[in-house]
Design an enzyme around this catalytic site. Sequence first.
Site, short mmCIF file in Angstrom:
data_model
loop_
_atom_site.label_atom_id
_atom_site.label_comp_id
_atom_site.label_asym_id
_atom_site.label_seq_id
_atom_site.Cartn_x
_atom_site.Cartn_y
_atom_site.Cartn_z
N GLY A 59 0.81 -1.20 0.00
CA GLY A 59 0.00 0.00 0.00
C GLY A 59 0.85 1.25 0.00
O GLY A 59 1.97 1.25 0.50
N SER A 60 0.33 2.35 -0.55
CA SER A 60 1.03 3.63 -0.51
C SER A 60 0.85 4.26 0.87
O SER A 60 0.06 3.79 1.68
CB SER A 60 0.49 4.57 -1.59
OG SER A 60 0.87 4.09 -2.86
N HIS A 103 3.57 4.87 2.86
CA HIS A 103 4.73 4.52 3.70
C HIS A 103 6.02 5.10 3.12
O HIS A 103 7.10 4.64 3.45
CB HIS A 103 4.86 3.01 3.81
CG HIS A 103 3.61 2.32 4.22
ND1 HIS A 103 2.98 2.60 5.41
CD2 HIS A 103 2.84 1.39 3.60
CE1 HIS A 103 1.88 1.87 5.50
NE2 HIS A 103 1.77 1.13 4.42
N ASP A 130 -1.37 -8.18 0.88
CA ASP A 130 -0.11 -8.21 0.13
C ASP A 130 0.25 -9.64 -0.24
O ASP A 130 0.64 -9.93 -1.37
CB ASP A 130 1.01 -7.59 0.97
CG ASP A 130 0.78 -6.11 1.21
OD1 ASP A 130 1.44 -5.29 0.56
OD2 ASP A 130 -0.09 -5.77 2.04
N HIS A 132 -0.06 0.99 9.49
CA HIS A 132 -1.32 1.49 8.93
C HIS A 132 -2.19 2.05 10.04
O HIS A 132 -3.41 2.14 9.90
CB HIS A 132 -2.08 0.38 8.21
CG HIS A 132 -1.27 -0.35 7.23
ND1 HIS A 132 -0.49 -1.43 7.58
CD2 HIS A 132 -1.10 -0.17 5.90
CE1 HIS A 132 0.13 -1.88 6.49
NE2 HIS A 132 -0.21 -1.13 5.47
#
Lengths: 334, 334, 215, 215
Positions: free
Chosen positions: A55-56, A58, A111, A220
């Site tokens: 996921g974006s 990070h 993921d 997250h």
Amino acid sequence: MKKLINDPGKTVDEGLAGFAAAHPDLVRLIVDPPFAVVRADAPLNGKVGIVSGGGSGHEPLHAGFVGPGMLDAAVPGAMFTSPTPDPILEATRQVSAGAGVLHIVKNYTGDVLNFETAAELALAEGIEVQSVIVDDDVAVKDSLYTAGRRGVAGTLLVEKLAGAAAERGDSLDRVAEIARTVNSRVRSMGMALAPCTVPHAGEPSFQLAEDEVEIGIGIHGEPGRERIALEPADRIVDRLIEPILEDLPFQQGDRVVLLVNGMGGTPQSELYIVFRRAAEVLADRGIVLARSLVGSYVTSLEMQGVSLTLLQVDDDLLELYDAPVQTAALRWGR
Amino acid sequence: MKKLINDPGKTVDEGLAGFAAAHPDLVRLIVDPPFAVVRADAPLNGKVGIVSGGGSGHEPLHAGFVGPGMLDAAVPGAMFTSPTPDPILEATRQVSAGAGVLHIVKNYTGDVLNFETAAELALAEGIEVQSVIVDDDVAVKDSLYTAGRRGVAGTLLVEKLAGAAAERGDSLDRVAEIARTVNSRVRSMGMALAPCTVPHAGEPSFQLAEDEVEIGIGIHGEPGRERIALEPADRIVDRLIEPILEDLPFQQGDRVVLLVNGMGGTPQSELYIVFRRAAEVLADRGIVLARSLVGSYVTSLEMQGVSLTLLQVDDDLLELYDAPVQTAALRWGR
Amino acid sequence: MGPVSTEGSVALDGAWTRRWIEAVAAEVSRRKAELTALDRAIGDADHGENLDRGFQAVLGKLDALDDGATPAAVLRLVATTLISTVGGAAGPLYGTAFLKASMAAGDRDALDAAALVEVLTAARDGIVARGKAESGDKTMVDAWTPAVEAASAAGDDVRAALAAAAEAAAEGAIATEPLVAHKGRASYLGERAVGHRDPGAESTALILAAAAETP
Amino acid sequence: MGPVSTEGSVALDGAWTRRWIEAVAAEVSRRKAELTALDRAIGDADHGENLDRGFQAVLGKLDALDDGATPAAVLRLVATTLISTVGGAAGPLYGTAFLKASMAAGDRDALDAAALVEVLTAARDGIVARGKAESGDKTMVDAWTPAVEAASAAGDDVRAALAAAAEAAAEGAIATEPLVAHKGRASYLGERAVGHRDPGAESTALILAAAAETP
Ligand SMILES: Nc1ncnc2c1ncn2[C@@H]1O[C@H](COP(=O)(O)OP(=O)(O)O)[C@@H](O)[C@H]1O
Ligand SMILES: Nc1ncnc2c1ncn2[C@@H]1O[C@H](COP(=O)(O)OP(=O)(O)O)[C@@H](O)[C@H]1O
Ligand SMILES: [Mg+2]
Ligand SMILES: [Mg+2]
Ligand SMILES: [Mg+2]
Ligand SMILES: [Mg+2]
């Protein structure tokens, strides 16, 4: 919600466009299927390709680590959401140079499943793929009754050392083995002072009172071990480092790389205050500080907080750590 | 106030102790008089020494830029407060290697006066000192009726290019001339979404409503041009870049280094969204993007916001920009 | 094709499948914030956003399908679109569910009650095969399994089977509230997940409720 | 040495100078937050903190001075200590002020009214030489200059001269409120500085008020 964005739905797209425009010497951006950030000179004949992603939100993980000595491609998903198999497959194709491709995957259900599908599809096209799952977060119990430990800041070290091994020409088996070894010797734990806000959600991912902190936070904003009253930095460091030291366990005489990682909104001066205490604890235990890395590398948007990561190293791993790296976010050596 | 600190009065001391412990290969810490961060291998025979400094809270500026190819010493004052002459003098002594010492000073009354005194005292000891004042902030009118422009993120570029000149063996006169040239060609402007809190003050340096931003903010939270309602990132970039472009002015065909600088609490993805628009504006004007630098380099604790900096370069300045640098916060080349 | 009576039985043909998916897309869009709020409590606050992105993409592709497309063809389109647009855990899990459902539907023009049970079972089994969750792990499986069981016990009226599946899924979702999670992000919370409904179980209930209500 | 009468005149000797500086340190400590708040409005929120750091350091060093130290010796100690501990703009400016004051005091054992005026004038001139501010620029100079003028107009009673200086400085500080600043950080604000008192002018008023009240 106050952010330097244009449209909550376009933050990932525009951030990647900016990243590619700022670093044309290092990367090219694949926009169809959206998105993959591929090393500018990939594929490199005979070199094992290394692909990571997730996921974006990070940043600089993972796109900031694409370049000589580290990743061949990064596949960013939507904000905090694993990418789908299509761009992972495309990235795998683009970095495949006949020597196989390694997928480095943080241990989150999404993921793992999406990379799994992409790996199957790549295999069906004749590309040999191996996958390594990173699960360094000691905040979460690794038991049959959880999704297992999360992959957090230790991912950076897995990517760095595996990247160095691939760069020097190691085989896919060997690179994958090194990545698994690093994962088996790296442990992390984080905490948050203040949450972040995912742009499309528009409100903070969790709430903390003015005197509360969350120990064991995920990247997250997933809750961790406990919520406690704010304490001095040194006490907080002790709460993070103890479970890490006990877990492996790390012992007197061990040599370690210490990574003090900011969560995105933490000033650098605070990271060094944290570093100071962590180094002190290691010295007290007779653990040798072989290398230090301090910065905001595996973040959670503008979350305020820190994580500690320890990697137990021997001469071989240290050589891989020290090997040259040339990426947007990590550079050393030649 | 929620911070990773132990004692508001000790944040500077402990942060510097951590910094020195993390980077023993690069620096040594002078604690008496408190404080100076000196390049580990200083003095370097026959090399011009470069000293900069100023209030703390702007990390990695300046200590993060001490090392081969950049500064020989950084003198951090109390939080947001210029250092006194004593540590500046001591740093000057420690980096003096017979070729003279350059002081790079941001244009704030306190910094100018304290460096001035230190330079006089150094001269009295027989050390030749030249001083360059950095004043790149176009948010403030440069007139007889103000303290003049502030030194902000452009300082990083003055330090980088002067550092490269000193490293290649240029004379004090030449290094000072290069520093002045860089200052004459660099322009910056910043903005804030949210303020920071100085630890000993315990409350935010200024207040912004949930829908307000400050255009032209200083790096100590000093107010700038105006307070406006939050706008999309692209519009904000336009508000920052226009005064910069008009000021020099930057013209079609010019080659520039573009620095997008985070104020400390801004996630990297937002910096790249800002970069994207800034690069677009430059392209529209026919200005050539020669180099890009994106990161939180000249900060204001955990302030959220961004600044833009443009430096007009020719082949000579570009060579100095590209020259190797090995510091905690900036590394490239060999 | 005109409106279909909501009374009596209905043919679960390709056109119905399409109407059902359109209804799902509309419902997901309407209840996006609610699904995301469930995920904020015990996950990462994106489940509604994820599914909405996926089903809006599906809507955009439905038009390209033949008018005479079979249920399997519609389900297959849903599967591939969700797989390539949703991401996260829900993307592959729902993607697999629709893919296995499509394979179970085969080349039938319409599903009778027995075929419906086969299709639902295949979907559930696909999710279990990918995600390895057991009943009681506080995941979408806790809505799917009771739904499959209720549909197969409902006899051979498809509308009754759909209604039973929807009701069982809704109850299954509610029944996740007292549970500790053993899979997915909620498992990181231990006891702190107790008292919260699983977002994926709730979206499963939504999908099956839309089926029951689709004329 | 016993307490000195607060009535009538007083000898501005070394002991008095020391008592004055102790009073300044106590007042700065007490009003630290107030000075910082003034600086928050039009500067960078550290003026109280800066001066307090400096005068606390001075306190720590006063003991080491000879009992018979001259006014100049005390002033010199204050100057060097402020210069090496305050930093910022106020450090060098007040440092220079006390240094020049010390030089003007010379080897006198005590200051009479004429000497006091000389000392105050030297302090003010030192600030102007370093900071290049003119009257009306909204700086500490706007408290010092009226103080110097009032002291020199007060005749030859030192207590009257001190009282006049203190009063004029206080008025001068208040009179900075309507001004736009032309020096220091407040100059960045343009019109927005109007309505706020200059923190350095206020601390000057504090220092001179302490002198007037020191027995
Ligand atoms: N292993 C699993 N098996 C079945 N369902 C799962 C599993 N892991 C997660 N889920 C379901 O996925 C839902 C979360 O989906 P979503 O929020 O879209 O993905 P993510 O957790 O990646 O953000 C959970 O509520 C749960 O129902
Ligand atoms: N050029 C100058 N001349 C005279 N006084 C000045 C000048 N610049 C600043 N000052 C004084 O210094 C005060 C600010 O001191 P302080 O807050 O301690 O330093 P800084 O501005 O460096 O934070 C101002 O209120 C003003 O009175
Ligand atoms: Mg997610
Ligand atoms: Mg200051
Ligand atoms: Mg989720
Ligand atoms: Mg100040």
